[in-house]
Design a protein around this motif. Sequence first.
Motif, PDB file in Angstrom:
ATOM      1  N   ARG A  55     -60.173   8.174  32.553  1.00  0.00           N
ATOM      2  CA  ARG A  55     -58.767   7.805  32.450  1.00  0.00           C
ATOM      3  C   ARG A  55     -57.959   8.581  33.490  1.00  0.00           C
ATOM      4  O   ARG A  55     -58.371   9.642  33.942  1.00  0.00           O
ATOM      5  CB  ARG A  55     -58.202   8.082  31.059  1.00  0.00           C
ATOM      6  N   LYS A  60     -46.799   6.608  36.018  1.00  0.00           N
ATOM      7  CA  LYS A  60     -46.575   7.424  34.823  1.00  0.00           C
ATOM      8  C   LYS A  60     -45.223   7.159  34.165  1.00  0.00           C
ATOM      9  O   LYS A  60     -44.192   7.183  34.845  1.00  0.00           O
ATOM     10  CB  LYS A  60     -46.634   8.918  35.186  1.00  0.00           C
ATOM     11  N   GLN A 111     -54.277  -0.050  30.589  1.00  0.00           N
ATOM     12  CA  GLN A 111     -53.658   0.659  29.471  1.00  0.00           C
ATOM     13  C   GLN A 111     -52.204   0.257  29.325  1.00  0.00           C
ATOM     14  O   GLN A 111     -51.454   0.240  30.293  1.00  0.00           O
ATOM     15  CB  GLN A 111     -53.765   2.174  29.707  1.00  0.00           C
ATOM     16  N   ALA A 114     -47.614   3.812  24.951  1.00  0.00           N
ATOM     17  CA  ALA A 114     -46.863   3.778  23.696  1.00  0.00           C
ATOM     18  C   ALA A 114     -45.444   3.235  23.901  1.00  0.00           C
ATOM     19  O   ALA A 114     -44.945   2.441  23.102  1.00  0.00           O
ATOM     20  CB  ALA A 114     -46.809   5.186  23.111  1.00  0.00           C
ATOM     21  N   ARG A 115     -44.820   3.662  25.007  1.00  0.00           N
ATOM     22  CA  ARG A 115     -43.423   3.262  25.251  1.00  0.00           C
ATOM     23  C   ARG A 115     -43.290   1.775  25.571  1.00  0.00           C
ATOM     24  O   ARG A 115     -42.186   1.235  25.560  1.00  0.00           O
ATOM     25  CB  ARG A 115     -42.838   4.103  26.391  1.00  0.00           C
ATOM     26  N   LYS A 136     -51.943   1.080  23.245  1.00  0.00           N
ATOM     27  CA  LYS A 136     -51.541   2.246  22.478  1.00  0.00           C
ATOM     28  C   LYS A 136     -50.452   1.884  21.474  1.00  0.00           C
ATOM     29  O   LYS A 136     -49.613   1.024  21.749  1.00  0.00           O
ATOM     30  CB  LYS A 136     -51.077   3.342  23.423  1.00  0.00           C
ATOM     31  N   ARG A 166     -52.240   7.010  18.855  1.00  0.00           N
ATOM     32  CA  ARG A 166     -51.920   8.177  19.692  1.00  0.00           C
ATOM     33  C   ARG A 166     -50.846   9.070  19.094  1.00  0.00           C
ATOM     34  O   ARG A 166     -50.263   9.900  19.775  1.00  0.00           O
ATOM     35  CB  ARG A 166     -51.553   7.729  21.111  1.00  0.00           C
ATOM     36  N   HIS A 201     -52.398  13.227  22.886  1.00  0.00           N
ATOM     37  CA  HIS A 201     -50.995  12.904  22.642  1.00  0.00           C
ATOM     38  C   HIS A 201     -50.667  13.033  21.152  1.00  0.00           C
ATOM     39  O   HIS A 201     -49.530  13.286  20.778  1.00  0.00           O
ATOM     40  CB  HIS A 201     -50.659  11.504  23.171  1.00  0.00           C
TER      41      HIS A 201
HETATM   42  C1  PEP Z   1     -50.981   8.789  28.670  1.00  0.00           C
HETATM   43  O1  PEP Z   1     -52.027   8.278  28.231  1.00  0.00           O
HETATM   44  O2  PEP Z   1     -50.957   9.688  29.543  1.00  0.00           O
HETATM   45  C2  PEP Z   1     -49.713   8.374  28.038  1.00  0.00           C
HETATM   46  C3  PEP Z   1     -48.560   8.432  28.717  1.00  0.00           C
HETATM   47  O3  PEP Z   1     -49.863   8.003  26.758  1.00  0.00           O
HETATM   48  P1  PEP Z   1     -48.801   7.439  25.682  1.00  0.00           P
HETATM   49  O4  PEP Z   1     -48.352   6.132  26.224  1.00  0.00           O
HETATM   50  O5  PEP Z   1     -49.630   7.326  24.438  1.00  0.00           O
HETATM   51  O6  PEP Z   1     -47.701   8.456  25.575  1.00  0.00           O
END
Ligand code: PEP
Length: 262
Positions: A55, A60, A111, A114-115, A136, A166, A201
């Motif tokens: 990963r 980001k 991926q 979460a947001r 997520k 997560r 997380h």
């Molecule tokens: C991540 O996997 O680095 C991440 C930002 O995860 P999440 O969306 O679960 O906060």
Amino acid sequence: ASRPFHPDDTRIEIRGHVVGGPEPTLIAGPCSVETREGLLEIARAIKRSGAHMLRGGAFKPRSSPYSFQGLGEEGLKYLADAREETGLAIVSEVMEPGLVPLVAEYVDVLQIGARNMQNFPLLKAVGRTGKPVLLKRGFSNTIEEWLMSAEYIMAEGNPNVILCERGIRTFETYTRNTLDLNAVPVVKHLSHLPILVDPSHGVGHARYVTDMARAGIAAGAHGVIVEVHKDPSQAWSDGNQTITLEEFDQLARQVRAIHQVM
Ligand code: PEP
Ligand code: MN
């Protein structure tokens, strides 16, 4: 995503490893893709420890616009180089519908962070690729909403959805989030989709990550995704919750041992 429509567990083959299959899925890597050499070093080490996928975020979702935002396409190239050398499958986040074709060109698993769990245009866009998606759970979303988001992806003709618990927001402050292990058996009851846990997380502190990885597997998760780094104190993001390569090796052994008796 619902059991009654699909009684058998979904299994998703990715570069020779079956998610939801007989072996627990081990995904590890830095929060963000940093240097090419650093990433290759992490990839080689986790491969030796038995990981199936690497990963690393190239795009980001940072809380502050002034924090490091990721290397973008350059980061995706480093991930592809690591796959070339180690054979590990690649997991990386995509944040906008317009970038789905680009990210899909490089990664094995898209991926959804979460947001963005309820970013419906994004869910539809990854649904149209047919590529495996790691979905997520949003930190303020119910299990019902999460499964509905899986449905958005599947409704576009993509059955390859992997769920990932997560951590959710609670009143507790000693941990970054509260890893909702209740979700694991509940999701397995309601849905045929595979479910992983992200204890990094979920707890936000490296010292608790291995304990909660073990707990996730004991609760029935099909695998774990964790943040690892050669030197977590130097990580460009999420260093506090990042474990070392040696700690990951231990975690992988323990996860396999617990999964074996499940
Ligand atoms: C991540 O996997 O680095 C991440 C930002 O995860 P999440 O969306 O679960 O906060
Ligand atoms: Mn992170």
